[in-house]
Design a protein around this motif. Structure first.
Motif, short mmCIF file in Angstrom:
data_model
loop_
_atom_site.label_atom_id
_atom_site.label_comp_id
_atom_site.label_asym_id
_atom_site.label_seq_id
_atom_site.Cartn_x
_atom_site.Cartn_y
_atom_site.Cartn_z
N SER A 1 -24.14 5.62 21.54
CA SER A 1 -24.55 4.80 22.45
C SER A 1 -24.60 3.41 22.02
CB SER A 1 -26.13 5.18 22.04
OG SER A 1 -26.64 5.41 20.87
N HIS A 2 -24.31 3.40 20.74
CA HIS A 2 -24.20 2.18 19.80
C HIS A 2 -22.98 1.86 19.87
CE1 HIS A 2 -29.28 3.01 19.71
NE2 HIS A 2 -28.67 1.51 19.45
N LYS A 3 -22.09 0.54 20.16
CA LYS A 3 -21.02 0.21 18.63
C LYS A 3 -20.74 0.43 18.17
CE LYS A 3 -18.21 -3.44 17.76
NZ LYS A 3 -16.31 -2.97 17.83
N VAL B 1 -23.02 5.54 13.07
CA VAL B 1 -23.74 4.71 14.53
C VAL B 1 -25.40 4.03 13.05
CG1 VAL B 1 -24.80 4.57 16.26
CG2 VAL B 1 -23.06 5.86 15.45
N GLU C 1 -28.03 2.27 13.69
CA GLU C 1 -28.98 2.71 14.43
C GLU C 1 -29.75 4.27 14.96
OE1 GLU C 1 -26.70 1.05 16.06
OE2 GLU C 1 -27.10 -0.59 16.63
N THR C 2 -29.01 5.13 14.56
CA THR C 2 -29.63 6.46 14.16
C THR C 2 -28.72 7.35 13.08
OG1 THR C 2 -27.26 7.45 15.32
CG2 THR C 2 -29.01 6.40 17.06
#
Ligand code: ADP
Ligand code: MG
Ligand code: MG
Length: 339
Positions: free
Chosen positions: A208-210, A290, A292-293
């Motif tokens: 979902s994010h780079k 990732v 963010e996660t």
């Protein structure tokens, strides 16, 4: 007694030139007081070049044609203590050359037939690693015949992953034939490109994010060790061929600026993957992280990673205190080890 080493380089894949660059580094680094090294360049047509042509190819960085059929030459490979098959991609890193050397009874650097062939194929790798409990992106397989006969089925399968997605030949490296597909109308072009290079194509979802791209080196046979973790940073849509091989396009960060707990997860997952795939000698295991996660997804396992003195794998072990020349010496030692 000096050990006689046969260094194979070049080969038939899209990574022919990359292999020759690596070979020049390894030739310069195997200590001459311990090793007597003979390079043999394999042409793009798969033939083994005699010494003068090999020398010329090492200097020019490429051998399009020339040489003899491998079966005529393999008998002359007898008498070597070990072979260093410094070949990337199909017909080199995929178990074919490893099978030939196994039949010829000559020890060689790196993984055997099983580890090489399974790790070369991105789909087989994913299947084996899923059963070993390793997190990976979502993916689908498509084969050439399906693409020719029922293209809509292949398009529908791709759409299940959502866009953007990645389309890759299952058995290649150096990003050759890989496309990032942003919209459905770009899909056919990407599939045609990939199927032009391989009968098997993998479709992969994007995170979902780079993601950050982190890599770790593994060294050893049945008791492998992990290097520190490295990170690649670059300013491009993805880590494509040009970004990989144009000086100054990408930077390596060793050790990767990661929380120690994340780096430890990378090393542990890479060691699990190395064992699950029955790798030997060396491998570079690449991940997406990732931030963010906190997700860590294994991307691929390279059983013969780029091997110039400035390549990631040797740099990772240099950070662990092993010089380039100590590293290649250790790899030959592992090839000769009883297993
Ligand atoms: P190769 O074996 O040719 O190196 P990779 O699978 O490593 O092939 O893909 C090359 C590059 O493409 C990766 O380093 C990454 O930048 C990008 N990439 C590949 N697959 C994905 C994916 N599923 N999500 C995000 N980026 C990807
Ligand atoms: Mg690869
Ligand atoms: Mg890669």
């Amino acid at each position: 007694m000096k050990k006689r080493i046969l260094l194979l380089a070049g080969g038939q894949s899209g990574e022919h030139e990359v292999s020759l660059m690596s070979a020049r580094s390894v030739l310069g680094a195997l200590p001459r007081d311990q090793f007597d090294v003979t390079p043999v360049v394999i042409s793009k047509q798969g033939r083994w070049l005699p010494p003068t042509e090999t020398q010329r190819a090492l200097e020019s960085g490429e051998a399009a044609t020339g040489g003899d059929l491998v079966l005529h030459r393999v008998a002359s490979a007898e008498g070597y203590d070990a072979v260093f098959p410094l070949l990337h991609g199909p017909m080199g890193e995929d178990g074919t050359v490893q099978g030939l050397l196994t039949l010829a009874g000559i020890p060689f650097v790196g993984s055997g037939v099983l580890g090489s062939s399974v790790s070369m194929d991105k789909v087989m790798t994913k299947q084996v690693l899923a059963s070993a409990g390793i997190a990976q992106v979502e993916w689908r397989l498509a084969v050439r015949r399906e693409w020719q006969q029922t293209p809509d089925a292949v398009r529908a399968r791709a759409a299940e992953l959502g866009f953007p997605l990645f389309v890759k030949p299952a058995n290649l490296g150096s990003s050759v034939g890989i496309s990032k597909v942003g919209t459905p109308d770009e899909l056919d072009g990407a599939l045609n490109l990939a199927f032009g290079l391989d009968r098997r194509v993998i479709l992969e979802a994007m995170t979902s994010h780079k993601p950050r791209e982190v890599e770790v080196g593994i060294l050893g046979n049945d008791a492998p060790i992990a290097s520190p973790v490295g990170e690649l940073r670059f300013d491009a849509e993805f880590y494509d061929y040009e970004t990989k091989y144009t000086e100054g396009r990408a930077t390596m960060h060793i050790p990767a600026p990661l929380p120690p707990e994340v780096a430890a997860r990378v090393q542990a997952a890479a060691l699990t993957a190395f064992r699950a795939l029955d790798c030997a000698g060396l491998a570079r295991v690449d991940f997406f992280y990732v931030e963010e996660t906190g997700e860590l997804l294994l991307n691929e396992v390279n059983t013969m990673p780029g091997f110039t003195t400035t390549s990631m794998y040797p740099k990772l072990f240099e950070a662990a205190g092993l010089s380039y020349s100590e590293l290649v010496t250790r790899l030959v030692g592992l090839a000769l080890e009883e297993r």
